[in-house]
Design an enzyme around this catalytic site. Structure first.
Site, PDB file in Angstrom:
ATOM      1  N   THR A  14      21.282   8.907  12.921  1.00  0.00           N
ATOM      2  CA  THR A  14      20.386   7.889  13.417  1.00  0.00           C
ATOM      3  C   THR A  14      19.189   8.305  14.118  1.00  0.00           C
ATOM      4  O   THR A  14      17.743   8.174  13.874  1.00  0.00           O
ATOM      5  CB  THR A  14      20.988   6.833  14.464  1.00  0.00           C
ATOM      6  OG1 THR A  14      22.040   5.976  13.677  1.00  0.00           O
ATOM      7  CG2 THR A  14      20.380   5.388  14.874  1.00  0.00           C
ATOM      8  N   VAL A  15      19.653   9.138  15.169  1.00  0.00           N
ATOM      9  CA  VAL A  15      18.479   9.688  16.233  1.00  0.00           C
ATOM     10  C   VAL A  15      17.658  10.786  15.539  1.00  0.00           C
ATOM     11  O   VAL A  15      16.532  10.844  15.509  1.00  0.00           O
ATOM     12  CB  VAL A  15      19.091  10.198  17.474  1.00  0.00           C
ATOM     13  CG1 VAL A  15      18.012  10.965  18.298  1.00  0.00           C
ATOM     14  CG2 VAL A  15      19.862   9.029  18.149  1.00  0.00           C
ATOM     15  N   LYS A 107      23.900  11.458  26.359  1.00  0.00           N
ATOM     16  CA  LYS A 107      24.223  11.167  27.669  1.00  0.00           C
ATOM     17  C   LYS A 107      25.608  11.591  28.167  1.00  0.00           C
ATOM     18  O   LYS A 107      25.817  11.862  29.344  1.00  0.00           O
ATOM     19  CB  LYS A 107      24.298   9.537  27.880  1.00  0.00           C
ATOM     20  CG  LYS A 107      25.142   8.772  26.550  1.00  0.00           C
ATOM     21  CD  LYS A 107      24.178   7.799  26.070  1.00  0.00           C
ATOM     22  CE  LYS A 107      24.825   7.059  24.978  1.00  0.00           C
ATOM     23  NZ  LYS A 107      24.157   6.220  24.112  1.00  0.00           N
ATOM     24  N   GLU A 131      15.444  12.335  27.771  1.00  0.00           N
ATOM     25  CA  GLU A 131      14.981  11.096  28.214  1.00  0.00           C
ATOM     26  C   GLU A 131      15.659   9.981  27.178  1.00  0.00           C
ATOM     27  O   GLU A 131      15.956   8.810  27.754  1.00  0.00           O
ATOM     28  CB  GLU A 131      13.353  10.831  27.656  1.00  0.00           C
ATOM     29  CG  GLU A 131      12.698   9.556  27.825  1.00  0.00           C
ATOM     30  CD  GLU A 131      12.701   9.186  29.388  1.00  0.00           C
ATOM     31  OE1 GLU A 131      11.956   9.693  30.246  1.00  0.00           O
ATOM     32  OE2 GLU A 131      13.352   8.080  29.553  1.00  0.00           O
ATOM     33  N   VAL A 134      19.134   7.965  28.281  1.00  0.00           N
ATOM     34  CA  VAL A 134      19.420   6.735  29.310  1.00  0.00           C
ATOM     35  C   VAL A 134      18.471   5.696  28.843  1.00  0.00           C
ATOM     36  O   VAL A 134      17.000   5.857  28.709  1.00  0.00           O
ATOM     37  CB  VAL A 134      18.967   7.026  30.699  1.00  0.00           C
ATOM     38  CG1 VAL A 134      19.189   5.754  31.724  1.00  0.00           C
ATOM     39  CG2 VAL A 134      19.808   8.187  31.244  1.00  0.00           C
ATOM     40  N   GLY A 136      17.431   4.464  25.642  1.00  0.00           N
ATOM     41  CA  GLY A 136      16.955   4.659  24.561  1.00  0.00           C
ATOM     42  C   GLY A 136      15.271   4.851  24.769  1.00  0.00           C
ATOM     43  O   GLY A 136      14.594   5.707  25.339  1.00  0.00           O
ATOM     44  N   ASP A 203      29.736   4.008  28.746  1.00  0.00           N
ATOM     45  CA  ASP A 203      28.528   4.186  28.630  1.00  0.00           C
ATOM     46  C   ASP A 203      27.503   4.218  29.792  1.00  0.00           C
ATOM     47  O   ASP A 203      26.531   4.886  29.859  1.00  0.00           O
ATOM     48  CB  ASP A 203      28.100   3.685  27.267  1.00  0.00           C
ATOM     49  CG  ASP A 203      26.817   3.927  26.792  1.00  0.00           C
ATOM     50  OD1 ASP A 203      26.716   4.989  26.281  1.00  0.00           O
ATOM     51  OD2 ASP A 203      25.774   2.888  27.115  1.00  0.00           O
ATOM     52  N   LYS A 207      25.001   6.747  31.917  1.00  0.00           N
ATOM     53  CA  LYS A 207      23.685   6.728  32.246  1.00  0.00           C
ATOM     54  C   LYS A 207      23.601   6.696  33.670  1.00  0.00           C
ATOM     55  O   LYS A 207      22.272   7.181  34.171  1.00  0.00           O
ATOM     56  CB  LYS A 207      23.071   5.754  31.391  1.00  0.00           C
ATOM     57  CG  LYS A 207      23.210   5.620  29.936  1.00  0.00           C
ATOM     58  CD  LYS A 207      23.250   4.423  29.274  1.00  0.00           C
ATOM     59  CE  LYS A 207      23.217   4.470  27.597  1.00  0.00           C
ATOM     60  NZ  LYS A 207      23.354   3.091  26.904  1.00  0.00           N
TER      61      LYS A 207
HETATM   62  N1  LIG Z   1      21.912   5.735  18.205  1.00  0.00           N
HETATM   63  C1  LIG Z   1      21.512   5.522  19.236  1.00  0.00           C
HETATM   64  O1  LIG Z   1      20.642   4.194  19.291  1.00  0.00           O
HETATM   65  C2  LIG Z   1      21.455   6.508  20.296  1.00  0.00           C
HETATM   66  C3  LIG Z   1      20.852   5.775  21.521  1.00  0.00           C
HETATM   67  C4  LIG Z   1      20.704   6.813  22.510  1.00  0.00           C
HETATM   68  C5  LIG Z   1      21.595   7.979  22.426  1.00  0.00           C
HETATM   69  N2  LIG Z   1      22.211   8.332  21.309  1.00  0.00           N
HETATM   70  C6  LIG Z   1      23.044   9.692  21.066  1.00  0.00           C
HETATM   71  O2  LIG Z   1      22.157  10.521  20.378  1.00  0.00           O
HETATM   72  C7  LIG Z   1      23.331  11.387  19.777  1.00  0.00           C
HETATM   73  C8  LIG Z   1      23.533  11.345  18.283  1.00  0.00           C
HETATM   74  O3  LIG Z   1      23.705   9.703  18.100  1.00  0.00           O
HETATM   75  P1  LIG Z   1      23.468   9.311  16.588  1.00  0.00           P
HETATM   76  O4  LIG Z   1      23.635   7.705  16.682  1.00  0.00           O
HETATM   77  O5  LIG Z   1      22.291   9.721  15.956  1.00  0.00           O
HETATM   78  O6  LIG Z   1      24.845   9.617  15.826  1.00  0.00           O
HETATM   79  P2  LIG Z   1      25.072   9.935  14.133  1.00  0.00           P
HETATM   80  O7  LIG Z   1      24.048   8.716  13.428  1.00  0.00           O
HETATM   81  O8  LIG Z   1      26.516   9.710  13.924  1.00  0.00           O
HETATM   82  O9  LIG Z   1      24.441  11.301  13.726  1.00  0.00           O
HETATM   83  C9  LIG Z   1      25.197  12.399  14.051  1.00  0.00           C
HETATM   84  C10 LIG Z   1      24.685  13.461  13.291  1.00  0.00           C
HETATM   85  O10 LIG Z   1      25.304  14.614  14.010  1.00  0.00           O
HETATM   86  C11 LIG Z   1      25.807  15.599  12.540  1.00  0.00           C
HETATM   87  N3  LIG Z   1      26.992  16.047  12.872  1.00  0.00           N
HETATM   88  C12 LIG Z   1      28.045  15.521  13.414  1.00  0.00           C
HETATM   89  N4  LIG Z   1      28.937  16.502  13.661  1.00  0.00           N
HETATM   90  C13 LIG Z   1      28.592  17.774  13.499  1.00  0.00           C
HETATM   91  C14 LIG Z   1      28.972  18.981  13.461  1.00  0.00           C
HETATM   92  N5  LIG Z   1      30.155  19.179  13.729  1.00  0.00           N
HETATM   93  N6  LIG Z   1      27.956  19.952  13.000  1.00  0.00           N
HETATM   94  C15 LIG Z   1      26.676  19.520  12.665  1.00  0.00           C
HETATM   95  N7  LIG Z   1      26.371  18.523  12.478  1.00  0.00           N
HETATM   96  C16 LIG Z   1      27.249  17.532  12.911  1.00  0.00           C
HETATM   97  C17 LIG Z   1      25.972  14.469  11.541  1.00  0.00           C
HETATM   98  O11 LIG Z   1      26.074  15.221  10.347  1.00  0.00           O
HETATM   99  P3  LIG Z   1      26.187  14.255   8.917  1.00  0.00           P
HETATM  100  O12 LIG Z   1      24.930  13.574   8.540  1.00  0.00           O
HETATM  101  O13 LIG Z   1      26.075  15.534   7.690  1.00  0.00           O
HETATM  102  O14 LIG Z   1      27.373  13.480   8.951  1.00  0.00           O
HETATM  103  C18 LIG Z   1      24.914  13.283  11.706  1.00  0.00           C
HETATM  104  O15 LIG Z   1      23.674  13.955  11.172  1.00  0.00           O
HETATM  105  C19 LIG Z   1      24.724  10.948  20.412  1.00  0.00           C
HETATM  106  O16 LIG Z   1      24.770  11.929  21.618  1.00  0.00           O
HETATM  107  C20 LIG Z   1      24.293   9.499  21.033  1.00  0.00           C
HETATM  108  O17 LIG Z   1      25.031   9.225  22.175  1.00  0.00           O
HETATM  109  C21 LIG Z   1      22.216   7.549  20.235  1.00  0.00           C
END
Ligand SMILES: NC(=O)c1ccc[n+]([C@@H]2O[C@H](COP(=O)([O-])OP(=O)(O)OC[C@H]3O[C@@H](n4cnc5c(N)ncnc54)[C@H](OP(=O)(O)O)[C@@H]3O)[C@@H](O)[C@H]2O)c1
Length: 430
Positions: A14-15, A107, A131, A134, A136, A203, A207
């Protein structure tokens, strides 16, 4: 134009996916704002062959994100994988030790390792930025570090978890109980299959620990946060809150108190005209009170692809412009130890809901338990039905010491006519 800044991106979910899209869509705008091009020079994720529908072109793929973090072809590393430890920590350590600035949305990692990582960044003369970790898309970290740098901050509080706020808003709008609304939120993708990080307040606490450090110059101390989640809140509490002129919100609150820096996360009764009372759905809102600015309110989308990537790319822009200032406003070695705040010493009013057998003397026994603990009652609502029925008794107390309140509730919970553990929600006035 100066030399390009070469970015290594770990995580394409997602990010990370959102970051790729913004870097591509706003290439020229970003180059103009940074005075140099931002180039995606390397990416890494778990599964190379996954169809991602991202404008990746011929970007170099790394099977190992830790190796990418130390690769000489990369100037700045973005960690968008997640998890407080494991691969994310190894990437962070590798990047900072190799003298590369690190941007992360993680976070959990910053809440647990923020002080250590900030020291490592400063030792290596590079920047650590988070940034997106916390609220988003709401630039609250920048606001505390930069925009409000002239203030002695007094208090920072807010709605930091969109899932919790969405659930509370839905409970209120549809007059349904917590479990039903949570199940629906999960089926719609607003809540995770395992929702405990969100609904148990963890969570929000991650933050809050980050905000407390930034606002008050203390080490990031997640273990020092008092945490209560939402599971015990019922539709009935929400209805009584409305009747009493409040709304229920899960807040993170940090303030400078006589006994140290307070850090707490719990459901709150907030007055209907408070700046956070009308923040609906998955939005986040943070209020910062400083001695010069008084109250500043920040509100916006707290999660999601676009908002989170917006925050990550803003951090990259700062680094491209050469901002290497300390992650937590002051040099990490000068951050003061943060001691857990003794919640028993909190003073405040409280809402209490009891499920009681409607029988003579029950009100007197409850009132006696409160009186003996030095807690006085401001108002009681009890809508009696027929004698012997189960009814709700709702009380609002005057300001009391929390330790005394808990002592009274323990005694009340043991009364024969009280058939469920009492529900207490703190009334918070700002
Ligand atoms: N989503 C939100 O709205 C949001 C908001 C604020 C903060 N965050 C933070 O942002 C971070 C990422 O969140 P997300 O929502 O983007 O997660 P996500 O959609 O689950 O994406 C995780 C990514 O990490 C990769 N990955 C997982 N394990 C791995 C490994 N061992 N080696 C290499 N790559 C690996 C995955 O690869 P594959 O694609 O190949 O599976 C995927 O591309 C987290 O810390 C989360 O707390 C997210």
């Amino acid at each position: 134009m100066r030399q390009a800044l070469r970015i290594g991106l770990a995580g394409l979910g997602t990010v990370g996916g959102g970051v790729v899209e913004i870097l591509d869509r706003h290439k020229d705008l970003l180059a103009a704002r940074c005075g140099r091009p931002l180039v995606l020079a390397g990416v890494s994720a778990r599964n190379k062959s996954r169809e991602r529908n991202l404008p990746l072109g011929k970007v170099n793929w790394f099977d190992n994100p830790v190796k990418m973090a130390a690769d000489p072809d990369i100037d700045v590393v973005v960690e968008a994988i997640g998890g407080e430890d494991g691969i994310a920590r190894r990437i962070a350590d590798a990047a900072l030790k190799a003298g590369k600035s690190l941007v992360t949305a993680n976070k959990a990692m910053i809440a647990h390792q923020g002080t250590r990582l900030a020291k490592l960044a400063e030792k290596n003369g590079v920047a650590l930025r988070f940034e997106a970790a916390v609220a988003g898309g709401v630039p609250i970290i920048k606001a505390l570090r930069e925009g409000l740098a002239a203030n002695r901050l007094v208090e920072v509080y807010g709605i930091l978890n969109g899932t919790c706020n969405y659930i509370l808003t839905q409970m209120e709008e549809t007059e349904r109980d917590f479990d039903e609304v949570l199940a629906e939120a999960q089926s719609l993708g607003y809540a995770e299959a395992d929702p405990s990080f969100d609904i148990d307040g963890i969570d929000t606490a991650h933050k809050l620990a980050i905000l407390a450090s930034l606002a008050f110059g203390v080490e990031v101390n997640f273990a020092g946060v008092h945490i209560e989640g939402l599971r015990h809140i019922s539709w009935e509490d929400i209805a009584y809150a409305q009747e009493l002129g409040f709304r229920i919100k899960l807040l993170g609150i940090t303030r400078r108190g006589a006994l140290g820096v307070e850090q707490r996360v719990h459901p709150c009764m907030v007055e209907i005209d408070s700046p956070v009372a009308h923040v609906e759905g998955a939005f986040n809102a943070i209020v910062a009170e400083g001695d010069a600015v008084e109250h500043a309110v920040f509100e916006g989308p707290g999660a999601g692809r676009g908002p989170t990537a917006s925050a990550v790319v803003a951090d990259i822009v700062d680094i491209a412009r050469g901002d290497l200032s300390p992650a937590f406003s002051v040099p990490a070695r000068t951050l003061k130890p943060s001691v857990p705040y003794p919640m028993a010493e909190r003073r405040g009013a409280n809402y209490v809901r009891l499920r009681v057998v409607d029988e003579p003397g029950v009100v007197a026994r409850v009132a006696a338990a409160l009186r003996d603990a030095n807690v006085s009652i401001e108002s009681i609502i009890q809508r009696g039905q027929a004698e012997g029925d189960l009814v709700s008794m709702v009380m609002v107390t005057h300001e009391a010491r929390e330790g005394n309140m808990i002592q009274a509730l323990e005694r009340i919970g043991r009364l024969k006519s009280v058939v469920e553990p009492p529900t207490m929600i703190r009334i918070v006035t700002f």
